[in-house]
Write a protein that holds these residues in place. Structure first.
Motif, mmCIF file in Angstrom:
data_model
loop_
_atom_site.group_PDB
_atom_site.id
_atom_site.type_symbol
_atom_site.label_atom_id
_atom_site.label_comp_id
_atom_site.label_asym_id
_atom_site.label_seq_id
_atom_site.Cartn_x
_atom_site.Cartn_y
_atom_site.Cartn_z
ATOM 1 N N GLU A 106 0.837 -1.200 0.000
ATOM 2 C CA GLU A 106 0.000 0.000 0.000
ATOM 3 C C GLU A 106 0.873 1.251 0.000
ATOM 4 O O GLU A 106 1.941 1.288 0.594
ATOM 5 N N PHE A 107 0.386 2.296 -0.667
ATOM 6 C CA PHE A 107 1.053 3.593 -0.706
ATOM 7 C C PHE A 107 0.189 4.564 0.100
ATOM 8 O O PHE A 107 -0.893 4.935 -0.328
ATOM 9 N N VAL A 108 0.679 4.959 1.266
ATOM 10 C CA VAL A 108 -0.068 5.822 2.178
ATOM 11 C C VAL A 108 0.710 7.117 2.380
ATOM 12 O O VAL A 108 1.925 7.095 2.600
ATOM 13 N N ILE A 163 -2.608 13.169 -3.307
ATOM 14 C CA ILE A 163 -3.724 12.537 -4.015
ATOM 15 C C ILE A 163 -3.218 11.718 -5.200
ATOM 16 O O ILE A 163 -3.646 10.579 -5.421
ATOM 17 N N PHE A 164 -2.307 12.301 -5.972
ATOM 18 C CA PHE A 164 -1.822 11.654 -7.194
ATOM 19 C C PHE A 164 -1.117 10.334 -6.897
ATOM 20 O O PHE A 164 -1.262 9.357 -7.641
ATOM 21 N N LEU A 165 -0.378 10.271 -5.797
ATOM 22 C CA LEU A 165 0.443 9.102 -5.524
ATOM 23 C C LEU A 165 -0.252 8.018 -4.712
ATOM 24 O O LEU A 165 0.068 6.837 -4.852
ATOM 25 N N SER A 166 -1.209 8.376 -3.876
ATOM 26 C CA SER A 166 -1.586 7.508 -2.758
ATOM 27 C C SER A 166 -2.775 6.592 -3.002
ATOM 28 O O SER A 166 -3.645 6.865 -3.834
ATOM 29 N N ASP A 167 -2.806 5.527 -2.199
ATOM 30 C CA ASP A 167 -4.019 4.725 -2.021
ATOM 31 C C ASP A 167 -4.889 5.331 -0.918
ATOM 32 O O ASP A 167 -6.105 5.310 -1.002
ATOM 33 N N ASN A 210 -9.682 7.734 1.358
ATOM 34 C CA ASN A 210 -9.369 6.697 0.380
ATOM 35 C C ASN A 210 -9.333 7.324 -1.011
ATOM 36 O O ASN A 210 -10.278 8.001 -1.422
ATOM 37 N N VAL A 211 -8.239 7.093 -1.717
ATOM 38 C CA VAL A 211 -8.078 7.636 -3.068
ATOM 39 C C VAL A 211 -8.404 6.512 -4.047
ATOM 40 O O VAL A 211 -7.677 5.526 -4.146
ATOM 41 N N THR A 212 -9.485 6.678 -4.765
ATOM 42 C CA THR A 212 -10.024 5.574 -5.572
ATOM 43 C C THR A 212 -9.734 5.710 -7.058
ATOM 44 O O THR A 212 -10.257 4.931 -7.861
ATOM 45 N N ILE A 254 -9.669 18.228 1.279
ATOM 46 C CA ILE A 254 -8.480 18.131 2.136
ATOM 47 C C ILE A 254 -8.027 19.514 2.577
ATOM 48 O O ILE A 254 -7.651 19.721 3.744
ATOM 49 N N TYR A 255 -8.077 20.474 1.669
ATOM 50 C CA TYR A 255 -7.687 21.843 2.002
ATOM 51 C C TYR A 255 -8.568 22.396 3.132
ATOM 52 O O TYR A 255 -8.066 22.999 4.087
ATOM 53 N N GLN A 256 -9.857 22.159 3.023
ATOM 54 C CA GLN A 256 -10.769 22.644 4.064
ATOM 55 C C GLN A 256 -10.521 21.950 5.401
ATOM 56 O O GLN A 256 -10.619 22.559 6.476
#
Length: 244
Positions: free
Chosen positions: A30-32, A192-196, A213-215, A237-239
């Motif tokens: 997993e990439f977290v 966001i671009f990299l992660s699970d 969770n990044v789907t 995420i910014y908020q």
């Protein structure tokens, strides 16, 4: 493959509590990403996992083994490439394996070829660009015998275009090898671009205040950054980071 499990981790520096009751988990392959404001304790988490610091409370498990205060359990890539200037690129990338008596120069050559560094195997770090040195450092982390990798903002010093290129390259290599990765960044798009999954840390004393969770399908291209779903996740995420 490795599994990291952190339970109720607390770390104080004198009267200041930096982490309090932190829980997180990284599954096999997993990439977290750990995402949080500057000074929220992201790098402290890495220093604890790497055994450079001892927690005041809590336990760090790697594959079920308590590794509190134990060095050498993970492969670590810091913000700077940290290549030895007197060693050639191939000598640098086998260093981690060499320390454990398991250097494999043929595999190192293959990995450097895949990293686009095949013509620089016998070059010295000063002869490479910043992005090339970062690629060499990542190859070194992959060649280390530990199967769990901590990446501490490895692209923060790169310009925007080089950074995106490095993110795409990192994903292409990770897709093939699938090591378990915990990645620290303060860049929302990068996370966001990299992660699970993304774990958003609060201000100090830090804890996980949101898990996302990044789907988006893998393999990913940079085009995903222009989609409405990507932009909506970035806004969410910014908020959260702003406390809105």
């Amino acid at each position: 493959m490795s599994v990291l499990d952190i339970q109720s981790l607390t770390k104080d520096f004198g009267p200041q509590t930096v982490l309090q009751g932190l829980n997180l988990h990284v599954a096999e392959g997993e990439f977290v990403s750990l995402l949080g404001p500057s000074g929220s304790g992201k790098s402290t988490v890495f220093h604890l996992i790497g055994g450079l610091l001892q927690p005041n409370h809590g336990t760090i498990y790697l594959d079920g083994e308590n590794i509190n205060g134990q060095t050498g359990s993970i492969s670590y890539m810091p913000q700077s490439p940290s290549l030895f200037p007197w060693r050639t690129i191939i000598e640098n990338v086998i260093l981690g394996a060499e320390l454990f008596g398991k250097p494999d120069k043929e595999k190192a050559k293959q990995m450097l070829q895949r990293a686009g560094l095949g013509d620089y195997i016998d070059a010295y770090p000063a002869e490479l660009s910043g992005g090339m040195r970062q690629r060499a450092a990542f190859v070194r982390s992959l060649l280390s015998p530990q199967s769990f990798i901590c990446l501490d903002e490895p692209f923060s010093a790169l310009d925007e275009f080089t950074r995106v290129d490095m993110q795409k390259w990192l994903l292409s290599i990770w897709e093939e090898e699938r090591p378990s990765v915990l990645f620290v960044t303060h860049n929302i798009e990068e996370a966001i671009f990299l992660s699970d999954r993304i774990l958003v840390l609060s201000e100090k004393p830090a804890n996980v205040m949101e898990e996302i969770n990044v789907t988006f399908d893998r393999p990913r291209s940079e085009d995903v950054m222009l989609t409405n779903d990507f932009i909506a996740m970035k806004k969410q995420i910014y908020q959260t980071l702003r406390g809105e």
